[in-house]
Write a protein that holds these residues in place. Structure first.
Motif, PDB file in Angstrom:
ATOM      1  N   ALA A  73       0.720  -1.282   0.283  1.00  0.00           N
ATOM      2  CA  ALA A  73      -0.125  -0.014  -0.019  1.00  0.00           C
ATOM      3  C   ALA A  73       0.805   1.364   0.110  1.00  0.00           C
ATOM      4  O   ALA A  73       0.540   2.192  -0.738  1.00  0.00           O
ATOM      5  N   ARG A  74       1.768   1.461   0.658  1.00  0.00           N
ATOM      6  CA  ARG A  74       2.716   2.497   0.742  1.00  0.00           C
ATOM      7  C   ARG A  74       3.626   2.708  -0.595  1.00  0.00           C
ATOM      8  O   ARG A  74       3.611   3.762  -1.102  1.00  0.00           O
ATOM      9  N   ASN A  75       4.049   1.660  -1.307  1.00  0.00           N
ATOM     10  CA  ASN A  75       4.509   1.568  -2.514  1.00  0.00           C
ATOM     11  C   ASN A  75       3.449   2.223  -3.670  1.00  0.00           C
ATOM     12  O   ASN A  75       3.997   3.221  -4.558  1.00  0.00           O
ATOM     13  N   GLU A  76       2.335   1.666  -3.420  1.00  0.00           N
ATOM     14  CA  GLU A  76       1.156   2.187  -4.627  1.00  0.00           C
ATOM     15  C   GLU A  76       0.736   3.596  -4.282  1.00  0.00           C
ATOM     16  O   GLU A  76       0.754   4.375  -5.339  1.00  0.00           O
ATOM     17  N   ALA A  77       0.899   4.052  -3.092  1.00  0.00           N
ATOM     18  CA  ALA A  77       0.264   5.204  -2.665  1.00  0.00           C
ATOM     19  C   ALA A  77       1.488   6.301  -3.290  1.00  0.00           C
ATOM     20  O   ALA A  77       1.085   7.375  -3.450  1.00  0.00           O
ATOM     21  N   ALA A  78       2.641   5.976  -2.983  1.00  0.00           N
ATOM     22  CA  ALA A  78       3.837   6.825  -3.560  1.00  0.00           C
ATOM     23  C   ALA A  78       3.648   7.100  -4.988  1.00  0.00           C
ATOM     24  O   ALA A  78       4.018   8.262  -5.424  1.00  0.00           O
ATOM     25  N   LYS A  79       3.221   6.207  -5.733  1.00  0.00           N
ATOM     26  CA  LYS A  79       2.967   6.478  -7.099  1.00  0.00           C
ATOM     27  C   LYS A  79       1.877   7.530  -7.451  1.00  0.00           C
ATOM     28  O   LYS A  79       1.947   7.905  -8.552  1.00  0.00           O
ATOM     29  N   MET A  80       1.023   7.607  -6.430  1.00  0.00           N
ATOM     30  CA  MET A  80      -0.224   8.529  -6.752  1.00  0.00           C
ATOM     31  C   MET A  80       0.385   9.739  -5.896  1.00  0.00           C
ATOM     32  O   MET A  80      -0.340  10.786  -5.948  1.00  0.00           O
ATOM     33  N   HIS A  81       1.460  10.040  -5.444  1.00  0.00           N
ATOM     34  CA  HIS A  81       2.227  11.278  -4.655  1.00  0.00           C
ATOM     35  C   HIS A  81       1.301  11.570  -3.627  1.00  0.00           C
ATOM     36  O   HIS A  81       1.447  12.655  -2.958  1.00  0.00           O
ATOM     37  N   PRO A  97      -8.109  -2.589   1.655  1.00  0.00           N
ATOM     38  CA  PRO A  97      -8.222  -1.112   1.110  1.00  0.00           C
ATOM     39  C   PRO A  97      -7.587  -0.198   2.079  1.00  0.00           C
ATOM     40  O   PRO A  97      -7.622  -0.575   3.169  1.00  0.00           O
ATOM     41  N   TRP A  98      -6.750   0.498   1.295  1.00  0.00           N
ATOM     42  CA  TRP A  98      -6.298   1.718   2.006  1.00  0.00           C
ATOM     43  C   TRP A  98      -6.764   3.068   1.610  1.00  0.00           C
ATOM     44  O   TRP A  98      -6.817   3.045   0.317  1.00  0.00           O
ATOM     45  N   GLY A  99      -6.653   3.982   2.266  1.00  0.00           N
ATOM     46  CA  GLY A  99      -6.791   5.413   1.688  1.00  0.00           C
ATOM     47  C   GLY A  99      -5.535   6.120   1.569  1.00  0.00           C
ATOM     48  O   GLY A  99      -4.674   5.940   2.469  1.00  0.00           O
ATOM     49  N   ALA A 100      -5.217   6.595   0.620  1.00  0.00           N
ATOM     50  CA  ALA A 100      -4.141   7.630   0.230  1.00  0.00           C
ATOM     51  C   ALA A 100      -4.334   9.078   0.133  1.00  0.00           C
ATOM     52  O   ALA A 100      -5.317   9.518  -0.198  1.00  0.00           O
TER      53      ALA A 100
END
Length: 134
Positions: A73-81, A97-100
């Protein structure tokens, strides 16, 4: 008896694997707000990640599954800035599920910066302590 052990050994070893899931450079900059207030943050979207929670009939260690879900989730959230994530539900069948969010200087009080020695308190009340940097 001996054949049974030979058949169960690979399953037991696979259950201990981390499946090569590692925190990338962008993910290291993302905090996890386990129970922090993210109302002052800008919501960027939702990330749903999943990992194998069992190998055949053998369930994988719940803590490892949860750790891998957070890393992904942290890796994917980083892609969303995003700079902060928060779990939206408990893991179920290896998926969560995680909120970014983008919080900037208004980081949630309970979110410890990546790599800090401060414990993170998930919703269950348990605390975790990093055993090595990064």
């Amino acid at each position: 008896m001996r054949k049974t052990l030979l058949l169960l050994a690979p399953a037991a070893l696979l259950g201990a694997c981390t499946w090569g899931i590692t925190l990338d450079d962008g993910g290291k900059q993302v905090r996890t707000a386990w129970s922090g207030d993210v109302s002052s943050c800008r919501e960027l979207g939702k990330v749903t990640v999943s990992v194998m929670d069992h190998v055949g009939p053998v369930d994988r260690n719940d803590i490892k599954v949860r750790d891998e879900l957070e890393v992904m989730a942290r890796n994917e959230a980083a892609k969303m800035h995003a700079d902060t994530i928060k779990p939206l539900a408990e893991p179920s069948d290896g998926s969560q599920p995680w909120g970014a969010y983008q919080c900037g200087a208004a980081a949630p009080a309970s979110a410890a910066p990546a790599g800090s020695a401060a414990p993170a308190a998930p919703a269950g009340g348990a605390q975790t302590y990093p055993i090595k940097g990064g």
